[in-house]
Motif scaffolding. Structure first.
Motif, PDB file in Angstrom:
ATOM      1  N   LEU A  29      61.818 -10.010  48.979  1.00 12.42           N
ATOM      2  CA  LEU A  29      60.598  -9.806  49.754  1.00 12.42           C
ATOM      3  C   LEU A  29      60.821  -8.754  50.812  1.00 12.42           C
ATOM      4  O   LEU A  29      61.944  -8.434  51.176  1.00 12.42           O
ATOM      5  N   LYS A  30      59.697  -8.193  51.251  1.00 14.69           N
ATOM      6  CA  LYS A  30      59.713  -7.128  52.251  1.00 14.69           C
ATOM      7  C   LYS A  30      58.877  -7.553  53.443  1.00 14.69           C
ATOM      8  O   LYS A  30      57.959  -8.360  53.308  1.00 14.69           O
ATOM      9  N   ALA A  31      59.204  -6.976  54.603  1.00 17.27           N
ATOM     10  CA  ALA A  31      58.461  -7.287  55.827  1.00 17.27           C
ATOM     11  C   ALA A  31      58.576  -6.113  56.790  1.00 17.27           C
ATOM     12  O   ALA A  31      59.484  -5.287  56.688  1.00 17.27           O
ATOM     13  N   LYS A  32      57.645  -6.074  57.724  1.00 22.36           N
ATOM     14  CA  LYS A  32      57.621  -4.982  58.704  1.00 22.36           C
ATOM     15  C   LYS A  32      58.705  -5.137  59.765  1.00 22.36           C
ATOM     16  O   LYS A  32      59.146  -4.171  60.342  1.00 22.36           O
ATOM     17  N   GLY A  33      59.120  -6.386  60.035  1.00 21.37           N
ATOM     18  CA  GLY A  33      60.142  -6.632  61.044  1.00 21.37           C
ATOM     19  C   GLY A  33      60.985  -7.841  60.670  1.00 21.37           C
ATOM     20  O   GLY A  33      60.676  -8.563  59.724  1.00 21.37           O
ATOM     21  N   LEU A  34      62.056  -8.057  61.434  1.00 22.08           N
ATOM     22  CA  LEU A  34      62.944  -9.186  61.161  1.00 22.08           C
ATOM     23  C   LEU A  34      62.235 -10.531  61.329  1.00 22.08           C
ATOM     24  O   LEU A  34      62.450 -11.445  60.545  1.00 22.08           O
ATOM     25  N   ASN A  35      61.397 -10.661  62.362  1.00 26.43           N
ATOM     26  CA  ASN A  35      60.662 -11.917  62.567  1.00 26.43           C
ATOM     27  C   ASN A  35      59.854 -12.262  61.321  1.00 26.43           C
ATOM     28  O   ASN A  35      59.886 -13.393  60.841  1.00 26.43           O
ATOM     29  N   GLU A  36      59.136 -11.289  60.811  1.00 28.04           N
ATOM     30  CA  GLU A  36      58.295 -11.486  59.632  1.00 28.04           C
ATOM     31  C   GLU A  36      59.158 -11.782  58.403  1.00 28.04           C
ATOM     32  O   GLU A  36      58.797 -12.603  57.560  1.00 28.04           O
TER      33      GLU A  36
END
Length: 139
Positions: free
Chosen positions: A17-24
């Motif tokens: 999976l991909k996310a815009k930031g580490l939190n996400e």
């Protein structure tokens, strides 16, 4: 809508999976893990929600990520909850504080018993402006 894709794996379950930031990234990985594990039996939301504060420390980002997911699995089993939402309160490469929101497991159909998140083929990387993780779950 799923925010992850399945990876080919012989015996276990792998996702990317991909996310815009580490939190996400941490939140979305936890969401994906529980989406794979269970689905709601009823449309009506009659569950009571339980909030649990989770604090983790680790030597590095990979260890923190695996500790996070495995702590959620452990708490899910011990407290008979399916976690449905997460709020990452603080996150660095070696420490995490988050709130996990769970519902009674009786309101869910367990599809796959996930035993653990593993280090096998684990990859966490920043590509351009996005974070990506690949993780294998032992089932």
């Amino acid at each position: 809508m799923k925010n992850y894709e399945f990876l080919e794996h012989t015996a276990d379950i792998g996702i990317r999976l991909k996310a815009k930031g580490l939190n996400e990234l941490f939140k979305n990985a936890a969401m994906a893990m529980f989406e794979i594990a269970a689905e709601r039996k009823f449309e009506i939301r009659n569950s009571k929600f339980e909030k649990i504060i989770i604090k983790q420390k680790a030597e590095n980002l990979e260890e923190l990520f695996i500790n996070w997911l495995n702590e959620l699995l452990s708490l899910s089993s011990a407290k008979e909850l399916i976690f449905t939402d997460f709020k990452i309160n603080k996150l660095s490469e070696t420490a995490l504080e988050a709130t996990a929101i769970g519902e009674n497991i009786a309101d869910y159909k367990v599809n796959t018993e996930i035993k653990a998140a593993t280090y096998h083929e684990l990859k966490i990387e920043k590509i351009d402006s996005e974070w990506q993780v690949q993780v294998i779950f032992d089932v």
